[in-house]
Each structure stands twice: as C-alpha cells, then as structure tokens.
Design a protein around this motif. Structure first.
Motif, PDB file in Angstrom:
ATOM      1  N   PHE A  14     -13.120  -6.030  -5.368  1.00 14.01           N
ATOM      2  CA  PHE A  14     -12.449  -6.792  -6.397  1.00 14.01           C
ATOM      3  C   PHE A  14     -11.877  -8.041  -5.770  1.00 14.01           C
ATOM      4  O   PHE A  14     -11.589  -8.097  -4.598  1.00 14.01           O
ATOM      5  CB  PHE A  14     -11.336  -5.998  -7.090  1.00 14.01           C
ATOM      6  N   ALA A  15     -11.742  -9.079  -6.584  1.00 12.89           N
ATOM      7  CA  ALA A  15     -11.241 -10.354  -6.094  1.00 12.89           C
ATOM      8  C   ALA A  15      -9.839 -10.571  -6.624  1.00 12.89           C
ATOM      9  O   ALA A  15      -9.515 -10.193  -7.735  1.00 12.89           O
ATOM     10  CB  ALA A  15     -12.151 -11.493  -6.561  1.00 12.89           C
ATOM     11  N   SER A  16      -8.999 -11.164  -5.809  1.00 16.94           N
ATOM     12  CA  SER A  16      -7.655 -11.513  -6.249  1.00 16.94           C
ATOM     13  C   SER A  16      -7.603 -12.992  -6.553  1.00 16.94           C
ATOM     14  O   SER A  16      -8.183 -13.785  -5.828  1.00 16.94           O
ATOM     15  CB  SER A  16      -6.637 -11.169  -5.166  1.00 16.94           C
ATOM     16  N   PRO A  37      -6.017  -3.504 -11.174  1.00 17.21           N
ATOM     17  CA  PRO A  37      -4.797  -2.705 -11.305  1.00 17.21           C
ATOM     18  C   PRO A  37      -4.637  -1.773 -10.111  1.00 17.21           C
ATOM     19  O   PRO A  37      -5.603  -1.209  -9.609  1.00 17.21           O
ATOM     20  CB  PRO A  37      -5.041  -1.923 -12.600  1.00 17.21           C
ATOM     21  N   GLY A  38      -3.392  -1.617  -9.672  1.00 11.61           N
ATOM     22  CA  GLY A  38      -3.141  -0.773  -8.515  1.00 11.61           C
ATOM     23  C   GLY A  38      -3.102  -1.539  -7.216  1.00 11.61           C
ATOM     24  O   GLY A  38      -2.975  -0.943  -6.144  1.00 11.61           O
ATOM     25  N   THR A  39      -3.210  -2.874  -7.292  1.00 11.99           N
ATOM     26  CA  THR A  39      -3.160  -3.722  -6.104  1.00 11.99           C
ATOM     27  C   THR A  39      -2.288  -4.920  -6.399  1.00 11.99           C
ATOM     28  O   THR A  39      -2.291  -5.430  -7.522  1.00 11.99           O
ATOM     29  CB  THR A  39      -4.576  -4.188  -5.714  1.00 11.99           C
ATOM     30  N   THR A  40      -1.555  -5.383  -5.403  1.00 11.78           N
ATOM     31  CA  THR A  40      -0.685  -6.531  -5.608  1.00 11.78           C
ATOM     32  C   THR A  40      -0.735  -7.459  -4.400  1.00 11.78           C
ATOM     33  O   THR A  40      -1.007  -7.027  -3.279  1.00 11.78           O
ATOM     34  CB  THR A  40       0.768  -6.084  -5.862  1.00 11.78           C
ATOM     35  N   HIS A  41      -0.501  -8.737  -4.642  1.00  9.22           N
ATOM     36  CA  HIS A  41      -0.363  -9.696  -3.553  1.00  9.22           C
ATOM     37  C   HIS A  41       0.957  -9.448  -2.827  1.00  9.22           C
ATOM     38  O   HIS A  41       1.991  -9.235  -3.458  1.00  9.22           O
ATOM     39  CB  HIS A  41      -0.347 -11.127  -4.086  1.00  9.22           C
ATOM     40  N   ALA A  42       0.935  -9.502  -1.515  1.00  6.79           N
ATOM     41  CA  ALA A  42       2.174  -9.361  -0.759  1.00  6.79           C
ATOM     42  C   ALA A  42       3.052 -10.588  -0.916  1.00  6.79           C
ATOM     43  O   ALA A  42       4.279 -10.482  -0.950  1.00  6.79           O
ATOM     44  CB  ALA A  42       1.864  -9.119   0.712  1.00  6.79           C
ATOM     45  N   THR A  60      -0.870  -0.415  -4.608  1.00  7.23           N
ATOM     46  CA  THR A  60       0.330   0.172  -5.195  1.00  7.23           C
ATOM     47  C   THR A  60       0.037   1.528  -5.838  1.00  7.23           C
ATOM     48  O   THR A  60       0.951   2.209  -6.302  1.00  7.23           O
ATOM     49  CB  THR A  60       0.917  -0.758  -6.262  1.00  7.23           C
ATOM     50  N   ASP A  61      -1.245   1.899  -5.874  1.00  8.32           N
ATOM     51  CA  ASP A  61      -1.614   3.175  -6.486  1.00  8.32           C
ATOM     52  C   ASP A  61      -1.702   4.307  -5.468  1.00  8.32           C
ATOM     53  O   ASP A  61      -2.060   5.429  -5.813  1.00  8.32           O
ATOM     54  CB  ASP A  61      -2.948   3.038  -7.224  1.00  8.32           C
ATOM     55  N   ASP A 303     -11.663  -5.380   2.129  1.00 13.75           N
ATOM     56  CA  ASP A 303     -11.566  -4.809   0.787  1.00 13.75           C
ATOM     57  C   ASP A 303     -10.448  -3.769   0.724  1.00 13.75           C
ATOM     58  O   ASP A 303     -10.481  -2.773   1.445  1.00 13.75           O
ATOM     59  CB  ASP A 303     -12.909  -4.158   0.436  1.00 13.75           C
ATOM     60  N   PRO A 304      -9.428  -3.961  -0.135  1.00 19.14           N
ATOM     61  CA  PRO A 304      -8.373  -2.941  -0.234  1.00 19.14           C
ATOM     62  C   PRO A 304      -8.900  -1.580  -0.675  1.00 19.14           C
ATOM     63  O   PRO A 304      -8.271  -0.555  -0.402  1.00 19.14           O
ATOM     64  CB  PRO A 304      -7.410  -3.528  -1.273  1.00 19.14           C
ATOM     65  N   ASN A 305     -10.056  -1.547  -1.369  1.00 15.35           N
ATOM     66  CA  ASN A 305     -10.642  -0.267  -1.750  1.00 15.35           C
ATOM     67  C   ASN A 305     -11.125   0.524  -0.549  1.00 15.35           C
ATOM     68  O   ASN A 305     -11.305   1.739  -0.638  1.00 15.35           O
ATOM     69  CB  ASN A 305     -11.814  -0.480  -2.712  1.00 15.35           C
ATOM     70  N   THR A 306     -11.371  -0.164   0.556  1.00 20.84           N
ATOM     71  CA  THR A 306     -11.714   0.494   1.823  1.00 20.84           C
ATOM     72  C   THR A 306     -10.699   0.050   2.869  1.00 20.84           C
ATOM     73  O   THR A 306     -11.043  -0.247   4.000  1.00 20.84           O
ATOM     74  CB  THR A 306     -13.157   0.145   2.266  1.00 20.84           C
ATOM     75  N   GLY A 307      -9.426  -0.006   2.455  1.00 24.65           N
ATOM     76  CA  GLY A 307      -8.390  -0.665   3.228  1.00 24.65           C
ATOM     77  C   GLY A 307      -7.867   0.108   4.421  1.00 24.65           C
ATOM     78  O   GLY A 307      -8.318   1.211   4.741  1.00 24.65           O
TER      79      GLY A 307
END
Length: 399
Positions: A14-16, A37-42, A60-61, A303-307
């Motif tokens: 996913f792209a931010s 959803p479930g991710t946020t910028h620091a 965040t999830d 990728d945060p999904n594989t973070g």
C-alpha cells in the motif's frame, strides 16, 4: 552472471500519501493510493517548502506493548534481515550515523531493550558504542523532543542494530526538520568521523538541490543514503542528490525458495526523475528513462505489511511494527559499513552499478503508472521502485 530473484507477483502493498515540498508529483504520475487502515505516518506530512518529513510508517493494528515470556515481537527481526540479504558478521569499529529531527529522550534505553530482546551485544554511551549529539556535533543542548520523530529514530537505530550489530551508532538530532538543519547534521556526522550516514526523510524538489548538494550532501569517501519516500511514483530530495545512494523499498516474505525469501516492489516506494540534478555518469550504464538523475539506486524491505519489529516508548508503548523507506535507508547504510570503508575520493553510490551481480534483482511489483514503464514497474535490471535490487551479501557496496 547476475542472480535474478523471482519474487512474488505483486505482494499486496500500500502507498502512503505524502505531501511533497515546493511542488507536486510529475504530470505523468498517477495519484498514490490512500494510506491503508491500520497504518499511520510517524511524522506530520503537512510540511512547508524547505522542510522534510520522515518516511516511517507505523502499524496501529498490531498492539503488543508487553510480550509473554519467551514470545517474540511481531515483525522481522535481525536474523530475518541477515538471512534475507545474506549478511555476515563484521562492521567492528565502523560508525553508522543516523540523521533525524528533534530529540528522542528514550533513544538509548529503547535501543537497549531492542538489542537485549534479540541477543545483540550492548550498544551504549558507557561502552562507547552509542552516542547522541545535536546538529553542531555537541552532546548538549539537544533539540526539543518530538514523539513522531522519536518513532523514526527508534526505527533507524534498530535497523542499524539488525543489519550490523557490531557497528557503532551515532545519532545526530537536528533542531528542526528543515533541509538546512538536517543537512548541517549530515555535515556534523561526517566531521565526527562517520563514513556511513543514513537519512530517512525527504521532500519534493524546489530548484535548490544544487545548493543543498554542495553544502550538505556531497562527501567523497562517505556513503550517504536517503529514502525515496512512501507516496509511490514521484521523486524525493535528498534521495535525488548527486552524491547520495537513493534507497527504494520492497515487500519481503519468507518462502521455500533456495534463497528462502521473495521480494517484489512495494507499492509505496518512491521513484522518478530529478528535475534539476544532472544524470550521474554511473547511470549511463542503465536505461532509467530519465534525462537527469533517476531514483532509486538500490532497495530493501519497506512494506509495513511485511514490516520490521521496533521498540519505542517515547510516543509509543513498546513493541511495534514499522515500515516505509525509512526502514530501507539505515539497512543499506549498514550494508555499506559491513562492506568496509569507501575509497577516500569515491562516490559510493556508484558502487552497486559496478557490481550488479552482488544484488538480488527484484522483477515484479509496481508503485503507480508512468510514461516510462521502468520508472514505476519492477523488471529485470534497473527500475525506479527498487533500483538495481537488494543486497546479496556486501559485494555490491564495496570499493
């Protein structure tokens, strides 16, 4: 023979959406996808021209403030990073500098918790492994704390620890997130002897790149790395700097292949052509589709999904999973450190172009749509989201 890694076909990423400074995405770029959803910028993304934002993304999830006995935190750990990129031991005596804005008052204690969890050697002020200074290279006064940048700092120092546990860590904290203050921090890091400097921040080009390059980001004999961004297709500075290794991002997943891992381009990884920085001579050997400097040069997991697992208590509750190209930049800086000191007059961002057989070629995945396909679609050889590929040992990063 260049080794080609056959990655998964477009692992779901996913792209931010990151606001760029002093301009907009190139006309041919497609808009980046909304932040999942479930991710946020620091860090705050609504920044003014002349400022940068950090490229750390926090899940965040996934909540795991405390771990059960003998439990491991979620996210990739040091053994995963070393396995995926075939990294051995080394780096003793080498200093990797991390440049960020504002202070993380818990940086050293959080680093200790991360390293203890994963059985890494102590890295503290007391034993001379860790040091924290301001943008003038002094231990005090430190800038004001910021919980968002503290997450970035935790991610950065943990990734150096993961990739190069024997390396010393120098954290340089800028007074604020202006390019001038962050650039002065780069100069301070180099003046204190760091040969490897990671910058996990950036913004859009505004025509000042030549000036910034000459003042802050041109250090022969020093490997300066910078994240390409998390908003998909569209160039970011200082990653487009003439003397900087631009670090893109991938999705990284364990599998049953001979390597043990699969990679594809992460949909959020930044890429594109500079509007002002001249094409470096080493890029003449690849087809970037750019008249000027193209990014990325190389890449690593983002990728945060594989973070990755990170420990943060200032603005966090302990263990968290992070991603973004903020993860990939300190990993690559650390691989440079494992490879050994650059030649005194060298521009180390040229090294991977001379040693492509020391990289895993990432050939699948995309970060958007563009007029020159290789700028946003992974494929054999150079491509925008992943550059020449990811580390297969340290050979591609050695003088």
């Amino acid at each position: 023979m260049r080794r080609t890694m056959r990655g998964l076909s477009a692992i779901v990423g996913f792209a931010s959406f990151v606001l760029v400074l002093g301009g907009s995405l190139p006309a041919q770029a497609s808009p980046a996808a909304p932040l999942q959803p479930g991710t946020t910028h620091a860090c705050n993304q609504n920044v003014q021209a002349g400022y940068a934002t950090c490229f750390a993304l926090k899940r965040t999830d996934i909540k795991q403030a405390a771990l059960a006995p003998n439990a491991a935190p979620s996210g990739l750990g040091p053994s995963d990073i070393k396995s995926a990129y075939k990294l051995g031991d080394g780096g003793s005596g080498q200093t990797v500098a991390i440049v960020d804005a504002n202070d993380d008052p818990n940086a050293e204690s959080d680093l200790a918790a991360y390293r203890k969890q994963f059985g890494l050697p102590e890295c503290s002020t007391a034993n001379g492994c860790f040091s924290k200074v301001n943008q003038n290279g002094q231990a005090s006064p430190l800038p004001s704390p910021d919980s968002g940048w503290a997450g970035e700092i935790s991610l950065d120092v943990d990734m150096v620890s993961a990739a190069c546990p024997a390396c010393k860590i120098l954290l340089v904290e800028a007074d604020s997130a202006t390019i001038d203050n962050l650039g002065q921090s780069v100069n301070a890091a180099v003046s204190l002897g760091a040969k490897y400097v990671s910058n996990s921040y950036g913004g859009g080009e505004d025509g000042s790149e030549a000036s910034y390059d000459s003042k802050y980001y041109s250090h022969p004999g020093v490997a300066v790395t910078a994240s390409t961004g998390d908003s998909g297709y569209g160039a970011s500075y200082p990653a487009t700097g003439a003397g900087v290794t631009a670090v893109g991002g991938t999705s990284l997943t364990a599998d049953g292949s001979s390597r043990g891992w699969s990679e594809s381009a992460w949909s959020g990884a930044g890429s594109g052509c500079s509007t002002s920085v001249a094409k470096p001579s080493f890029q003449s050997s690849v087809d970037t589709g750019c008249d000027k400097r193209g990014e990325a040069d190389v890449s690593a997991v983002a990728d945060p999904n594989t973070g990755v697992a990170v420990y943060q208590t200032y603005g966090g509750n302990g263990w968290a999973v992070y991603g973004g190209t903020s993860a990939s930049s300190p990993i690559i800086a650390s691989v440079y450190a494992l490879a050994g000191a650059p030649g005194a007059s060298d521009s180390p961002n040229s090294y991977p172009y001379a040693h492509t057989d020391g990289l895993f070629d990432v050939t699948s995945g995309s970060n958007g749509s563009c007029s020159a396909s290789q700028q946003c679609n992974a494929g054999p050889g150079w491509d925008g989201p992943t550059g020449l590929g990811t580390p297969n040992g340290t050979a591609a990063f050695a003088a």
